[in-house]
Design a protein around this motif. Structure first.
Motif, PDB file in Angstrom:
ATOM      1  N   GLY A  21       0.837  -1.114  -0.026  1.00  0.00           N
ATOM      2  CA  GLY A  21      -0.018   0.079   0.042  1.00  0.00           C
ATOM      3  C   GLY A  21       0.773   1.149  -0.054  1.00  0.00           C
ATOM      4  N   ILE A  22       0.124   2.396   0.142  1.00  0.00           N
ATOM      5  CA  ILE A  22       0.937   3.684   0.319  1.00  0.00           C
ATOM      6  C   ILE A  22       0.946   4.175   1.834  1.00  0.00           C
ATOM      7  CG2 ILE A  22       0.599   5.970  -0.312  1.00  0.00           C
ATOM      8  CD1 ILE A  22      -0.945   5.272  -2.957  1.00  0.00           C
ATOM      9  N   ILE A  23       2.238   4.397   2.079  1.00  0.00           N
ATOM     10  CA  ILE A  23       2.405   4.995   3.753  1.00  0.00           C
ATOM     11  C   ILE A  23       2.035   6.431   3.556  1.00  0.00           C
ATOM     12  CG2 ILE A  23       4.664   5.711   3.242  1.00  0.00           C
ATOM     13  CD1 ILE A  23       3.291   4.354   6.596  1.00  0.00           C
ATOM     14  N   LYS A  24       0.887   6.623   4.579  1.00  0.00           N
ATOM     15  CA  LYS A  24       0.214   7.933   4.804  1.00  0.00           C
ATOM     16  C   LYS A  24       0.884   8.739   5.906  1.00  0.00           C
ATOM     17  CE  LYS A  24      -4.304   9.942   5.674  1.00  0.00           C
ATOM     18  NZ  LYS A  24      -5.799   9.589   5.754  1.00  0.00           N
ATOM     19  N   LYS A  25       1.372   7.912   6.969  1.00  0.00           N
ATOM     20  CA  LYS A  25       1.869   8.492   8.079  1.00  0.00           C
ATOM     21  C   LYS A  25       2.792   7.540   9.048  1.00  0.00           C
ATOM     22  CE  LYS A  25       0.089   9.185  12.530  1.00  0.00           C
ATOM     23  NZ  LYS A  25      -0.907   9.206  13.595  1.00  0.00           N
ATOM     24  N   PHE A  26       3.817   7.910   9.509  1.00  0.00           N
ATOM     25  CA  PHE A  26       4.424   6.928  10.414  1.00  0.00           C
ATOM     26  C   PHE A  26       4.314   7.524  11.770  1.00  0.00           C
ATOM     27  CE2 PHE A  26       7.372   7.270   6.738  1.00  0.00           C
ATOM     28  CZ  PHE A  26       7.445   6.229   6.395  1.00  0.00           C
ATOM     29  N   ALA A  27       4.295   6.737  12.601  1.00  0.00           N
ATOM     30  CA  ALA A  27       4.421   6.627  13.988  1.00  0.00           C
ATOM     31  C   ALA A  27       5.063   7.978  14.429  1.00  0.00           C
ATOM     32  CB  ALA A  27       4.523   5.501  14.846  1.00  0.00           C
ATOM     33  N   SER A  28       4.744   8.580  15.444  1.00  0.00           N
ATOM     34  CA  SER A  28       5.373   9.742  15.915  1.00  0.00           C
ATOM     35  C   SER A  28       6.662   9.327  16.526  1.00  0.00           C
ATOM     36  CB  SER A  28       4.633  10.347  17.064  1.00  0.00           C
ATOM     37  OG  SER A  28       4.755   9.534  18.093  1.00  0.00           O
ATOM     38  N   LEU A  29       8.036  10.034  16.606  1.00  0.00           N
ATOM     39  CA  LEU A  29       9.216   9.628  16.902  1.00  0.00           C
ATOM     40  C   LEU A  29       9.461  10.062  18.407  1.00  0.00           C
ATOM     41  CD1 LEU A  29      11.152   9.802  13.631  1.00  0.00           C
ATOM     42  CD2 LEU A  29      10.129   7.776  14.808  1.00  0.00           C
ATOM     43  N   ASP A  30       8.431  10.045  19.233  1.00  0.00           N
ATOM     44  CA  ASP A  30       8.636  10.105  20.586  1.00  0.00           C
ATOM     45  C   ASP A  30       8.797   8.796  21.223  1.00  0.00           C
ATOM     46  OD1 ASP A  30       8.568  11.442  23.092  1.00  0.00           O
ATOM     47  OD2 ASP A  30       6.316  11.308  23.421  1.00  0.00           O
ATOM     48  N   LEU A  31      10.095   8.607  21.445  1.00  0.00           N
ATOM     49  CA  LEU A  31      10.765   7.245  21.445  1.00  0.00           C
ATOM     50  C   LEU A  31      10.996   7.070  23.070  1.00  0.00           C
ATOM     51  CD1 LEU A  31      12.923   7.174  18.534  1.00  0.00           C
ATOM     52  CD2 LEU A  31      10.603   5.936  18.749  1.00  0.00           C
ATOM     53  N   PRO A  32      11.026   5.791  23.484  1.00  0.00           N
ATOM     54  CA  PRO A  32      11.449   5.627  24.926  1.00  0.00           C
ATOM     55  C   PRO A  32      13.110   5.779  24.948  1.00  0.00           C
ATOM     56  CG  PRO A  32      10.097   3.829  23.907  1.00  0.00           C
ATOM     57  CD  PRO A  32      10.375   4.856  22.952  1.00  0.00           C
ATOM     58  N   GLU A  33      13.598   6.163  26.088  1.00  0.00           N
ATOM     59  CA  GLU A  33      14.853   6.183  26.385  1.00  0.00           C
ATOM     60  C   GLU A  33      15.762   5.000  25.975  1.00  0.00           C
ATOM     61  OE1 GLU A  33      13.728   4.156  29.841  1.00  0.00           O
ATOM     62  OE2 GLU A  33      12.696   5.952  28.848  1.00  0.00           O
ATOM     63  N   TRP A  34      15.039   3.810  25.861  1.00  0.00           N
ATOM     64  CA  TRP A  34      15.770   2.399  25.630  1.00  0.00           C
ATOM     65  C   TRP A  34      15.989   2.212  23.988  1.00  0.00           C
ATOM     66  CZ3 TRP A  34      12.176  -0.256  22.930  1.00  0.00           C
ATOM     67  CH2 TRP A  34      10.578   0.050  23.780  1.00  0.00           C
ATOM     68  N   VAL A  35      15.406   3.243  23.455  1.00  0.00           N
ATOM     69  CA  VAL A  35      15.750   3.053  21.664  1.00  0.00           C
ATOM     70  C   VAL A  35      16.861   3.985  21.533  1.00  0.00           C
ATOM     71  CG1 VAL A  35      14.840   3.710  19.470  1.00  0.00           C
ATOM     72  CG2 VAL A  35      13.236   2.804  21.200  1.00  0.00           C
ATOM     73  N   VAL A  36      17.805   3.475  21.319  1.00  0.00           N
ATOM     74  CA  VAL A  36      19.195   4.124  21.219  1.00  0.00           C
ATOM     75  C   VAL A  36      19.706   4.484  19.682  1.00  0.00           C
ATOM     76  CG1 VAL A  36      20.126   3.336  23.402  1.00  0.00           C
ATOM     77  CG2 VAL A  36      20.627   1.791  21.206  1.00  0.00           C
ATOM     78  N   GLU A  37      18.950   3.999  18.937  1.00  0.00           N
ATOM     79  CA  GLU A  37      19.183   4.491  17.476  1.00  0.00           C
ATOM     80  C   GLU A  37      18.014   3.949  16.521  1.00  0.00           C
ATOM     81  OE1 GLU A  37      22.341   3.291  13.998  1.00  0.00           O
ATOM     82  OE2 GLU A  37      22.932   3.044  16.023  1.00  0.00           O
ATOM     83  N   TYR A  38      17.660   5.080  15.571  1.00  0.00           N
ATOM     84  CA  TYR A  38      16.500   4.647  14.945  1.00  0.00           C
ATOM     85  C   TYR A  38      16.920   5.196  13.580  1.00  0.00           C
ATOM     86  CZ  TYR A  38      14.656   9.263  15.590  1.00  0.00           C
ATOM     87  OH  TYR A  38      14.694  10.886  15.385  1.00  0.00           O
ATOM     88  N   ASN A  39      16.141   4.678  12.541  1.00  0.00           N
ATOM     89  CA  ASN A  39      16.197   5.319  10.884  1.00  0.00           C
ATOM     90  C   ASN A  39      15.180   4.886  10.214  1.00  0.00           C
ATOM     91  OD1 ASN A  39      17.455   6.515   8.651  1.00  0.00           O
ATOM     92  ND2 ASN A  39      18.366   4.544   8.095  1.00  0.00           N
ATOM     93  N   VAL A  40      14.338   5.980   9.889  1.00  0.00           N
ATOM     94  CA  VAL A  40      13.192   5.930   9.015  1.00  0.00           C
ATOM     95  C   VAL A  40      13.690   6.083   7.561  1.00  0.00           C
ATOM     96  CG1 VAL A  40      10.736   6.821   8.725  1.00  0.00           C
ATOM     97  CG2 VAL A  40      11.760   6.505  10.943  1.00  0.00           C
ATOM     98  N   THR A  41      13.551   4.882   6.639  1.00  0.00           N
ATOM     99  CA  THR A  41      13.895   5.234   5.404  1.00  0.00           C
ATOM    100  C   THR A  41      12.835   5.133   4.644  1.00  0.00           C
ATOM    101  OG1 THR A  41      14.177   2.718   5.054  1.00  0.00           O
ATOM    102  CG2 THR A  41      15.962   3.878   5.810  1.00  0.00           C
ATOM    103  N   GLY A  42      11.643   4.997   5.035  1.00  0.00           N
ATOM    104  CA  GLY A  42      10.112   5.138   4.151  1.00  0.00           C
ATOM    105  C   GLY A  42      10.099   6.351   3.714  1.00  0.00           C
TER     106      GLY A  42
END
Length: 93
Positions: A21-42
């Motif tokens: 399908g078509i991505i309309k919206k990504f989840a907000s990036l208000d991340l917990p402190e235990w997420v130490v790295e992220y990358n949104v490529t879409g």
């Protein structure tokens, strides 16, 4: 072989695959402190097909935890959080 001594933390990563399908919206990036790295490529508005390879992804996350059990649970939690917070348009074909 000697390994450097450091904090007793384990880490794990997860790749979030695209859906059909078509991505309309990504989840907000208000991340917990235990997420130490992220990358949104879409890309918002892009039409995707389901993953064909194990490395196909629209986002990736690295999490930390004190035990393997905690890391596994956090990987499951971040996958659910991202997928539930993202919006797709499915009837495009």
């Amino acid at each position: 072989m000697q390994f450097p001594q450091g904090a007793n933390k384990l880490s794990g990563f997860i790749l979030i695959p695209p859906q059909n399908g078509i991505i309309k919206k990504f989840a907000s990036l208000d991340l917990p402190e235990w997420v130490v790295e992220y990358n949104v490529t879409g890309k918002i508005g892009q039409n995707y097909t389901a993953a064909m390879k194990s490395t196909d992804n629209i986002a990736s996350f690295v999490v930390e935890g004190a035990t393997e059990k905690i890391v596994k649970q956090r990987l499951l939690d971040i996958e659910k959080w991202f997928n539930c917070g993202s919006e797709w348009i499915y009837d495009v074909f």
